[in-house]
Design a protein around this motif. Structure first.
Motif, PDB file in Angstrom:
ATOM      1  N   LYS A 113       0.809  -1.220   0.000  1.00  0.00           N
ATOM      2  CA  LYS A 113       0.000   0.000   0.000  1.00  0.00           C
ATOM      3  C   LYS A 113       0.846   1.277   0.000  1.00  0.00           C
ATOM      4  CE  LYS A 113      -4.066  -2.018   2.233  1.00  0.00           C
ATOM      5  NZ  LYS A 113      -5.090  -1.537   1.273  1.00  0.00           N
ATOM      6  N   GLY A 114       2.158   1.121   0.073  1.00  0.00           N
ATOM      7  CA  GLY A 114       3.040   2.274  -0.053  1.00  0.00           C
ATOM      8  C   GLY A 114       3.353   3.027   1.226  1.00  0.00           C
ATOM      9  N   PHE A 115       3.162   2.374   2.387  1.00  0.00           N
ATOM     10  CA  PHE A 115       3.581   3.018   3.632  1.00  0.00           C
ATOM     11  C   PHE A 115       4.497   2.071   4.399  1.00  0.00           C
ATOM     12  CE2 PHE A 115      -0.535   1.037   4.618  1.00  0.00           C
ATOM     13  CZ  PHE A 115      -0.316   0.421   5.841  1.00  0.00           C
ATOM     14  N   HIS A 116       4.979   2.500   5.557  1.00  0.00           N
ATOM     15  CA  HIS A 116       5.992   1.769   6.312  1.00  0.00           C
ATOM     16  C   HIS A 116       5.394   1.138   7.569  1.00  0.00           C
ATOM     17  CE1 HIS A 116       8.904   3.922   3.781  1.00  0.00           C
ATOM     18  NE2 HIS A 116       8.182   5.004   4.032  1.00  0.00           N
ATOM     19  N   PHE A 117       5.950   0.003   7.946  1.00  0.00           N
ATOM     20  CA  PHE A 117       5.500  -0.700   9.151  1.00  0.00           C
ATOM     21  C   PHE A 117       6.696  -0.976  10.050  1.00  0.00           C
ATOM     22  CE2 PHE A 117       4.679  -4.495  11.667  1.00  0.00           C
ATOM     23  CZ  PHE A 117       3.407  -4.248  12.179  1.00  0.00           C
ATOM     24  N   ILE A 118       6.537  -0.703  11.343  1.00  0.00           N
ATOM     25  CA  ILE A 118       7.553  -1.021  12.345  1.00  0.00           C
ATOM     26  C   ILE A 118       6.891  -1.826  13.459  1.00  0.00           C
ATOM     27  CG2 ILE A 118       9.147  -0.107  14.087  1.00  0.00           C
ATOM     28  CD1 ILE A 118       9.424   2.406  12.388  1.00  0.00           C
ATOM     29  N   ASP A 119       7.407  -3.022  13.737  1.00  0.00           N
ATOM     30  CA  ASP A 119       6.948  -3.734  14.936  1.00  0.00           C
ATOM     31  C   ASP A 119       7.808  -3.253  16.090  1.00  0.00           C
ATOM     32  OD1 ASP A 119       8.785  -5.536  13.224  1.00  0.00           O
ATOM     33  OD2 ASP A 119       9.017  -6.482  15.192  1.00  0.00           O
ATOM     34  N   ALA A 120       7.157  -2.796  17.142  1.00  0.00           N
ATOM     35  CA  ALA A 120       7.877  -2.093  18.214  1.00  0.00           C
ATOM     36  C   ALA A 120       7.324  -2.443  19.590  1.00  0.00           C
ATOM     37  CB  ALA A 120       7.790  -0.586  17.976  1.00  0.00           C
ATOM     38  N   PRO A 121       7.386  -3.726  19.983  1.00  0.00           N
ATOM     39  CA  PRO A 121       6.919  -4.088  21.330  1.00  0.00           C
ATOM     40  C   PRO A 121       7.734  -3.363  22.398  1.00  0.00           C
ATOM     41  CG  PRO A 121       8.223  -5.858  20.391  1.00  0.00           C
ATOM     42  CD  PRO A 121       7.990  -4.868  19.289  1.00  0.00           C
ATOM     43  N   VAL A 122       7.143  -3.250  23.576  1.00  0.00           N
ATOM     44  CA  VAL A 122       7.767  -2.464  24.642  1.00  0.00           C
ATOM     45  C   VAL A 122       7.965  -3.296  25.895  1.00  0.00           C
ATOM     46  CG1 VAL A 122       6.741  -0.338  23.754  1.00  0.00           C
ATOM     47  CG2 VAL A 122       5.555  -1.614  25.554  1.00  0.00           C
ATOM     48  N   SER A 123       8.888  -2.846  26.724  1.00  0.00           N
ATOM     49  CA  SER A 123       9.108  -3.425  28.046  1.00  0.00           C
ATOM     50  C   SER A 123       9.142  -2.287  29.056  1.00  0.00           C
ATOM     51  CB  SER A 123      10.433  -4.197  28.079  1.00  0.00           C
ATOM     52  OG  SER A 123      10.658  -4.763  29.355  1.00  0.00           O
ATOM     53  N   GLY A 124       8.655  -2.572  30.254  1.00  0.00           N
ATOM     54  CA  GLY A 124       8.607  -1.546  31.289  1.00  0.00           C
ATOM     55  C   GLY A 124       7.280  -1.515  32.013  1.00  0.00           C
ATOM     56  N   GLY A 125       6.276  -2.215  31.450  1.00  0.00           N
ATOM     57  CA  GLY A 125       4.998  -2.352  32.120  1.00  0.00           C
ATOM     58  C   GLY A 125       4.210  -1.052  32.228  1.00  0.00           C
ATOM     59  N   GLN A 126       3.128  -1.125  32.980  1.00  0.00           N
ATOM     60  CA  GLN A 126       2.241   0.022  33.155  1.00  0.00           C
ATOM     61  C   GLN A 126       2.980   1.222  33.743  1.00  0.00           C
ATOM     62  OE1 GLN A 126      -1.352  -0.902  35.290  1.00  0.00           O
ATOM     63  NE2 GLN A 126      -2.030   1.225  35.390  1.00  0.00           N
ATOM     64  N   ALA A 127       3.850   0.963  34.714  1.00  0.00           N
ATOM     65  CA  ALA A 127       4.596   2.071  35.330  1.00  0.00           C
ATOM     66  C   ALA A 127       5.482   2.749  34.300  1.00  0.00           C
ATOM     67  CB  ALA A 127       5.428   1.558  36.496  1.00  0.00           C
ATOM     68  N   GLY A 128       6.126   1.959  33.438  1.00  0.00           N
ATOM     69  CA  GLY A 128       6.964   2.531  32.396  1.00  0.00           C
ATOM     70  C   GLY A 128       6.168   3.366  31.427  1.00  0.00           C
ATOM     71  N   ALA A 129       4.960   2.902  31.084  1.00  0.00           N
ATOM     72  CA  ALA A 129       4.101   3.669  30.179  1.00  0.00           C
ATOM     73  C   ALA A 129       3.667   4.975  30.829  1.00  0.00           C
ATOM     74  CB  ALA A 129       2.885   2.833  29.783  1.00  0.00           C
ATOM     75  N   GLU A 130       3.279   4.904  32.092  1.00  0.00           N
ATOM     76  CA  GLU A 130       2.806   6.103  32.781  1.00  0.00           C
ATOM     77  C   GLU A 130       3.921   7.121  32.984  1.00  0.00           C
ATOM     78  OE1 GLU A 130       1.106   4.415  36.284  1.00  0.00           O
ATOM     79  OE2 GLU A 130      -0.797   3.899  35.291  1.00  0.00           O
ATOM     80  N   ASN A 131       5.133   6.632  33.195  1.00  0.00           N
ATOM     81  CA  ASN A 131       6.267   7.527  33.442  1.00  0.00           C
ATOM     82  C   ASN A 131       7.004   7.922  32.164  1.00  0.00           C
ATOM     83  OD1 ASN A 131       5.850   7.445  36.253  1.00  0.00           O
ATOM     84  ND2 ASN A 131       7.024   5.564  36.444  1.00  0.00           N
ATOM     85  N   GLY A 132       6.570   7.422  31.022  1.00  0.00           N
ATOM     86  CA  GLY A 132       7.250   7.733  29.769  1.00  0.00           C
ATOM     87  C   GLY A 132       8.647   7.172  29.715  1.00  0.00           C
ATOM     88  N   ALA A 133       8.830   5.967  30.274  1.00  0.00           N
ATOM     89  CA  ALA A 133      10.170   5.398  30.410  1.00  0.00           C
ATOM     90  C   ALA A 133      10.234   3.969  29.876  1.00  0.00           C
ATOM     91  CB  ALA A 133      10.607   5.431  31.868  1.00  0.00           C
TER      92      ALA A 133
END
Length: 291
Positions: A113-133
Motif C-alpha cells: 500500500k506504499g507506507f511503512h510498518f515497524i513492529d515495536a513491542p515495549v518493556s517496562g509495564g504500566q509504570a513505564g508507560a505512565e512515566n514515559g520510560a
C-alpha cells in the motif's frame, strides 16, 4: 510536531497516547470501547473517533497497542481497519506484543500500500508507560525507524532498531524468556529463605548488591515477601507472551526447557485464581505446594 493516531487505549496505550499529546503532537485516538476514547480526549484534549480507519486517515504516524495477533489484524486489515486509510509514506508503529509472523505479514501488506510498518513491542509495564520510560524494540527499515524514533521518544527511555520486520517481536521474546527464568529463580530463593528461618528483607538487602541482583529483585522482592500481587504485569498476559515464545521456538528449533516449565507454573497460578496477579506471584504457588 506531527499528526498522529493512536489505536488501543489499554493500560499501556492510554498513557502512551497521553505522552504524545503532552509532547505537542496532534493526536487522534481510537479504542474498541468508544467511551474510553472519549474519556482520553476529554482528559488530554485530543480527538476521539469510532473506527481505526478514521483515526489513521491523514496521520503521519499511526501507533497501535492492542491485545494479540487477532486484535492486531482486526484493527489493521479488518473491516474499517487502519490500513484502509494510512497514507502513502506514513509510518505505522505497532507496540502490541505479538508474533513475528504477524509483524512480517503486516509489513508486507504495508509495503503493497506504499507506507511503512515497524513492529515495536515495549518493556517496562504500566509504570513505564505512565512515566514515559519504556524500552522499545523495533523491527523495520532504517529509514522508517529514523523518522519514527523522535516521536516514540515521547514515551520511551530507550528505543533501538533490532533488524528487519519481526526483529522487534523476536527481541521482546528474548526479554520474556529472561524474565520468566529470573522470577522463578527469585521465587525459589525467597521461598528457601523463608523455610530456612531467614529475614527475607535482610537477605534481599545483602544479595541485591551482588551477582544475584536484578530489576525483579529490586522491584518485586519485598512485595513477594509480603505476599502482595495486586499490581503489575498480569500472569494472563505473561502466559500469552510465553505462548508466542514457545510457538516461535518450535519454528526455529530453539530448546527452552526452563521457559516451558515456568509457563506451566503460570498455568498453575491461573488455576489458583491468579490470572490477574503480578507475575511475581510464582512464589505463591510454592507456598501453596507446601501447605
Amino acid at each position: 510536531m506531527a499528526k498522529v493516531a493512536f489505536i488501543g487505549l489499554g493500560v499501556m496505550g492510554y498513557p502512551m497516547a497521553g505522552h504524545l499529546k503532552a509532547a505537542g503532537h496532534d493526536v487522534t485516538v481510537y479504542n474498541r470501547t468508544f467511551a474510553k476514547a472519549e474519556a482520553w480526549a476529554a482528559e488530554h484534549g485530543g480527538q476521539a473517533v469510532k473506527t481505526p480507519a478514521e483515526a489513521a486517515k491523514g496521520a503521519e504516524f499511526v501507533f497501535c497497542c492492542v491485545g494479540n495477533d487477532d486484535d492486531l489484524r482486526s484493527v489493521t486489515i479488518g473491516a474499517e481497519g487502519a490500513f484502509e486509510t494510512v497514507g502513502a509514506d506514513a509510518v505505522f508503529v505497532d507496540h502490541t506484543t505479538a508474533s513475528a509472523r504477524v509483524a512480517r505479514e503486516l509489513d508486507a501488506a504495508a509495503r503493497e500500500k506504499g507506507f511503512h510498518f515497524i513492529d515495536a513491542p515495549v518493556s517496562g509495564g504500566q509504570a513505564g508507560a505512565e512515566n514515559g520510560a519504556l524500552t522499545v524494540m523495533c523491527g523495520g527499515t532504517q529509514a522508517a525507524f529514523d523518522r519514527a524514533a523522535p516521536v516514540i521518544d515521547a514515551f520511551a527511555a530507550a528505543c533501538r532498531l533490532m533488524g528487519e520486520a519481526g526483529a522487534g517481536q523476536l527481541t521482546k521474546m528474548v526479554n520474556q524468556i529472561c524474565i520468566a527464568g529470573l522470577v522463578q529463580g527469585l521465587s525459589e530463593g525467597l521461598h528457601f529463605a523463608q523455610k530456612a528461618g531467614l529475614d527475607g528483607d535482610a537477605v534481599l538487602d545483602a544479595i541485591s548488591k551482588g551477582a544475584a541482583g536484578s530489576w525483579q529483585m529490586s522491584n518485586r522482592g519485598s512485595t513477594m515477601i509480603a505476599d502482595k500481587f495486586d499490581f503489575g504485569f498480569a500472569v494472563d498476559w505473561m502466559r500469552k507472551d510465553l505462548g508466542i515464545v514457545l510457538d516461535e521456538a518450535r519454528n526455529n528449533g530453539a530448546t527452552l526447557p526452563v521457559t516451558a516449565q515456568v509457563d506451566q507454573f503460570y498455568g498453575d497460578v491461573q488455576n489458583m485464581g491468579g490470572g490477574r496477579w503480578d507475575t511475581s506471584s510464582l512464589i505463591r504457588r510454592l507456598r501453596r505446594l507446601d501447605q
